[in-house]
Design a protein around this motif. Structure first.
Motif, PDB file in Angstrom:
ATOM      1  N   ASP A 151       0.835  -1.211   0.000  1.00 27.90           N
ATOM      2  CA  ASP A 151       0.000   0.000   0.000  1.00 27.90           C
ATOM      3  C   ASP A 151       0.872   1.264   0.000  1.00 27.90           C
ATOM      4  N   ALA A 152       1.937   1.214   0.791  1.00 34.33           N
ATOM      5  CA  ALA A 152       2.833   2.371   0.883  1.00 34.33           C
ATOM      6  C   ALA A 152       3.519   2.635  -0.450  1.00 34.33           C
ATOM      7  N   VAL A 153       3.930   1.561  -1.139  1.00 35.10           N
ATOM      8  CA  VAL A 153       4.586   1.696  -2.445  1.00 35.10           C
ATOM      9  C   VAL A 153       3.623   2.309  -3.458  1.00 35.10           C
ATOM     10  N   ARG A 154       2.360   1.884  -3.417  1.00 38.66           N
ATOM     11  CA  ARG A 154       1.361   2.428  -4.347  1.00 38.66           C
ATOM     12  C   ARG A 154       1.147   3.926  -4.125  1.00 38.66           C
ATOM     13  N   LEU A 155       1.256   4.351  -2.874  1.00 40.53           N
ATOM     14  CA  LEU A 155       1.043   5.762  -2.565  1.00 40.53           C
ATOM     15  C   LEU A 155       2.107   6.663  -3.184  1.00 40.53           C
ATOM     16  N   ILE A 156       3.290   6.100  -3.466  1.00 38.13           N
ATOM     17  CA  ILE A 156       4.335   6.916  -4.096  1.00 38.13           C
ATOM     18  C   ILE A 156       4.382   6.682  -5.605  1.00 38.13           C
ATOM     19  N   GLY A 157       3.343   6.024  -6.135  1.00 38.26           N
ATOM     20  CA  GLY A 157       3.188   5.910  -7.578  1.00 38.26           C
ATOM     21  C   GLY A 157       3.803   4.701  -8.238  1.00 38.26           C
ATOM     22  N   ALA A 158       4.167   3.678  -7.463  1.00 42.57           N
ATOM     23  CA  ALA A 158       4.756   2.461  -8.048  1.00 42.57           C
ATOM     24  C   ALA A 158       3.805   1.281  -7.841  1.00 42.57           C
ATOM     25  N   LYS A 159       3.930   0.279  -8.711  1.00 40.95           N
ATOM     26  CA  LYS A 159       3.139  -0.938  -8.557  1.00 40.95           C
ATOM     27  C   LYS A 159       3.948  -1.945  -7.747  1.00 40.95           C
ATOM     28  N   CYS A 160       3.254  -2.768  -6.976  1.00 43.16           N
ATOM     29  CA  CYS A 160       3.929  -3.760  -6.141  1.00 43.16           C
ATOM     30  C   CYS A 160       3.487  -5.157  -6.563  1.00 43.16           C
ATOM     31  N   MET A 161       4.469  -6.073  -6.597  1.00 43.68           N
ATOM     32  CA  MET A 161       4.181  -7.443  -7.003  1.00 43.68           C
ATOM     33  C   MET A 161       4.816  -8.394  -5.979  1.00 43.68           C
ATOM     34  N   LEU A 162       4.058  -9.415  -5.592  1.00 38.57           N
ATOM     35  CA  LEU A 162       4.554 -10.395  -4.624  1.00 38.57           C
ATOM     36  C   LEU A 162       4.961 -11.662  -5.372  1.00 38.57           C
ATOM     37  N   VAL A 163       6.224 -12.056  -5.247  1.00 38.39           N
ATOM     38  CA  VAL A 163       6.703 -13.239  -5.964  1.00 38.39           C
ATOM     39  C   VAL A 163       7.327 -14.233  -4.984  1.00 38.39           C
ATOM     40  N   GLY A 164       7.493 -15.472  -5.475  1.00 35.61           N
ATOM     41  CA  GLY A 164       8.091 -16.509  -4.637  1.00 35.61           C
ATOM     42  C   GLY A 164       7.081 -17.214  -3.758  1.00 35.61           C
ATOM     43  N   ILE A 165       5.832 -17.247  -4.196  1.00 34.58           N
ATOM     44  CA  ILE A 165       4.780 -17.906  -3.404  1.00 34.58           C
ATOM     45  C   ILE A 165       4.797 -19.405  -3.698  1.00 34.58           C
ATOM     46  N   ARG A 166       5.338 -20.160  -2.750  1.00 32.54           N
ATOM     47  CA  ARG A 166       5.407 -21.607  -2.888  1.00 32.54           C
ATOM     48  C   ARG A 166       4.031 -22.218  -2.618  1.00 32.54           C
ATOM     49  N   PRO A 167       3.788 -23.459  -3.076  1.00 28.82           N
ATOM     50  CA  PRO A 167       2.467 -24.091  -2.872  1.00 28.82           C
ATOM     51  C   PRO A 167       2.019 -24.103  -1.417  1.00 28.82           C
ATOM     52  N   GLU A 168       2.951 -24.411  -0.498  1.00 31.36           N
ATOM     53  CA  GLU A 168       2.564 -24.475   0.919  1.00 31.36           C
ATOM     54  C   GLU A 168       2.205 -23.097   1.467  1.00 31.36           C
ATOM     55  N   ILE A 169       2.911 -22.048   0.954  1.00 36.10           N
ATOM     56  CA  ILE A 169       2.600 -20.682   1.370  1.00 36.10           C
ATOM     57  C   ILE A 169       1.229 -20.278   0.831  1.00 36.10           C
ATOM     58  N   ALA A 170       0.952 -20.651  -0.429  1.00 38.59           N
ATOM     59  CA  ALA A 170      -0.349 -20.341  -1.037  1.00 38.59           C
ATOM     60  C   ALA A 170      -1.482 -20.989  -0.239  1.00 38.59           C
ATOM     61  N   GLN A 171      -1.249 -22.238   0.178  1.00 41.33           N
ATOM     62  CA  GLN A 171      -2.273 -22.955   0.955  1.00 41.33           C
ATOM     63  C   GLN A 171      -2.508 -22.280   2.306  1.00 41.33           C
ATOM     64  N   THR A 172      -1.418 -21.843   2.933  1.00 44.03           N
ATOM     65  CA  THR A 172      -1.529 -21.155   4.227  1.00 44.03           C
ATOM     66  C   THR A 172      -2.315 -19.861   4.082  1.00 44.03           C
ATOM     67  N   ILE A 173      -1.997 -19.103   3.023  1.00 43.07           N
ATOM     68  CA  ILE A 173      -2.685 -17.822   2.778  1.00 43.07           C
ATOM     69  C   ILE A 173      -4.184 -18.040   2.598  1.00 43.07           C
ATOM     70  N   VAL A 174      -4.547 -19.080   1.834  1.00 45.58           N
ATOM     71  CA  VAL A 174      -5.970 -19.399   1.602  1.00 45.58           C
ATOM     72  C   VAL A 174      -6.640 -19.812   2.906  1.00 45.58           C
ATOM     73  N   ASN A 175      -5.978 -20.702   3.663  1.00 47.70           N
ATOM     74  CA  ASN A 175      -6.541 -21.193   4.929  1.00 47.70           C
ATOM     75  C   ASN A 175      -6.759 -20.084   5.952  1.00 47.70           C
ATOM     76  N   LEU A 176      -5.858 -19.095   5.933  1.00 45.24           N
ATOM     77  CA  LEU A 176      -5.968 -17.987   6.881  1.00 45.24           C
ATOM     78  C   LEU A 176      -6.948 -16.921   6.405  1.00 45.24           C
ATOM     79  N   GLY A 177      -7.398 -17.051   5.155  1.00 41.94           N
ATOM     80  CA  GLY A 177      -8.346 -16.070   4.617  1.00 41.94           C
ATOM     81  C   GLY A 177      -7.717 -14.727   4.332  1.00 41.94           C
ATOM     82  N   ILE A 178      -6.420 -14.720   4.024  1.00 39.67           N
ATOM     83  CA  ILE A 178      -5.716 -13.465   3.743  1.00 39.67           C
ATOM     84  C   ILE A 178      -6.009 -13.022   2.314  1.00 39.67           C
ATOM     85  N   ASP A 179      -6.400 -11.767   2.149  1.00 40.07           N
ATOM     86  CA  ASP A 179      -6.768 -11.242   0.830  1.00 40.07           C
ATOM     87  C   ASP A 179      -5.568 -10.544   0.189  1.00 40.07           C
TER      88      ASP A 179
END
Length: 277
Positions: A217-245
């Motif tokens: 969010d902070a990066v977007r406020l200064i006019g840049a786009k942010c991308m999250l990379v390196g999401i392994r399958p187990e991390i993806a599953q954790t994110i889904v299980n925790l309901g993180i948007d």
């Protein structure tokens, strides 16, 4: 120090050193012995005994300088404070027992010599603890600064594209450092796209995700786009299980795909030159 004690120490210096090394090795924590070679242990032990003797031999200024140098050395070696304070106690014990065997300590002067030992050893012990503690705090502080500088670097990979590789656990203090480095670096490198690479982050829980979302969010406020990379399958599953948007920014499973997407976003592409090998 009492003249009788100082004369005995000077006359039996090597004998005291040999006994001190033998007893210390027997009583020391295994990690103290494993941390250094036998040669370093011997030389450092000799330096410690010389330091103790110099307390009543040289000037106060010279002694304090030697004490500081020694404290810095044992901190670098990783020797605990208890090892140093026990070493002083062992030294006193060896000297006192030796003086008893030679008849230097008698029934008549025993209390006087015990008092002299205490009067000499207590201030020295306090000084050793004080110098060691301040040296250790200073060393830890410098290491902490160095780790902070290395813990969240922002690396420019192409014009307008930067990457922040994260490795290890992310706590609140480190998250602040990430946010600060991210914003300063994005402005400095004129980033259009910032890739946060979490390949090396072992666990992504609600708190870690919250910090990453805040950074994005902070990066977007200064006019840049942010991308999250390196999401392994187990991390993806954790994110889904925790309901993180994480819908508010682009995600990719590795850095290569993230850079490819970033190039598209900045209207760039990598092309092969004809005839190039």
């Amino acid at each position: 120090m009492n003249k009788i004690i100082s004369n005995y120490i000077q006359a039996h210096k090597q004998e005291i050193l040999d006994q001190w090394i033998d007893r210390t090795k027997e009583e020391a924590d295994d990690r103290v012995i494993r941390l250094v070679s036998d040669r370093v242990f011997q030389s450092t032990s000799k330096e410690f005994i010389d330091l103790i003797i110099s307390n009543f031999k040289g000037t106060s200024e010279e002694y304090n300088e030697r004490l500081t140098d020694f404290a810095e050395k044992v901190v670098r070696l990783g020797w605990p404070l208890t090892f140093v304070t026990k070493g002083l106690h062992t030294f006193n014990l060896i000297v006192f027992e030796g003086m008893q065997k030679e008849g230097v300590v008698t029934q008549e002067n025993q209390m006087e010599i015990v008092y002299e030992f205490d009067r000499w050893a207590t201030p020295m012990n306090n000084e050793i603890v004080s110098v060691y503690s301040s040296t250790w705090e200073r060393t830890v502080s410098l290491q902490k600064i160095a780790l902070q500088e290395l813990s969240a670097p922002l690396i420019p990979v192409f014009e307008g594209i930067t990457v922040m590789p994260l490795v290890g656990t992310i706590d609140t203090e480190r998250a602040k450092q990430i946010m600060e480095n991210l914003l300063k670096g994005a402005v400095k490198h004129r980033s259009e796209v910032v890739l946060i690479d979490i390949t090396g982050v072992p666990v992504v829980d609600t708190m870690v995700a919250h910090h990453i979302i805040q950074a994005a969010d902070a990066v977007r406020l200064i006019g840049a786009k942010c991308m999250l990379v390196g999401i392994r399958p187990e991390i993806a599953q954790t994110i889904v299980n925790l309901g993180i948007d994480l819908n508010q920014f682009t995600t990719k499973n590795n850095l290569k795909k993230g850079i490819e997407a970033a190039l598209e976003l900045t209207n760039k592409k990598i092309v092969s030159l004809e005839g190039a090998k």
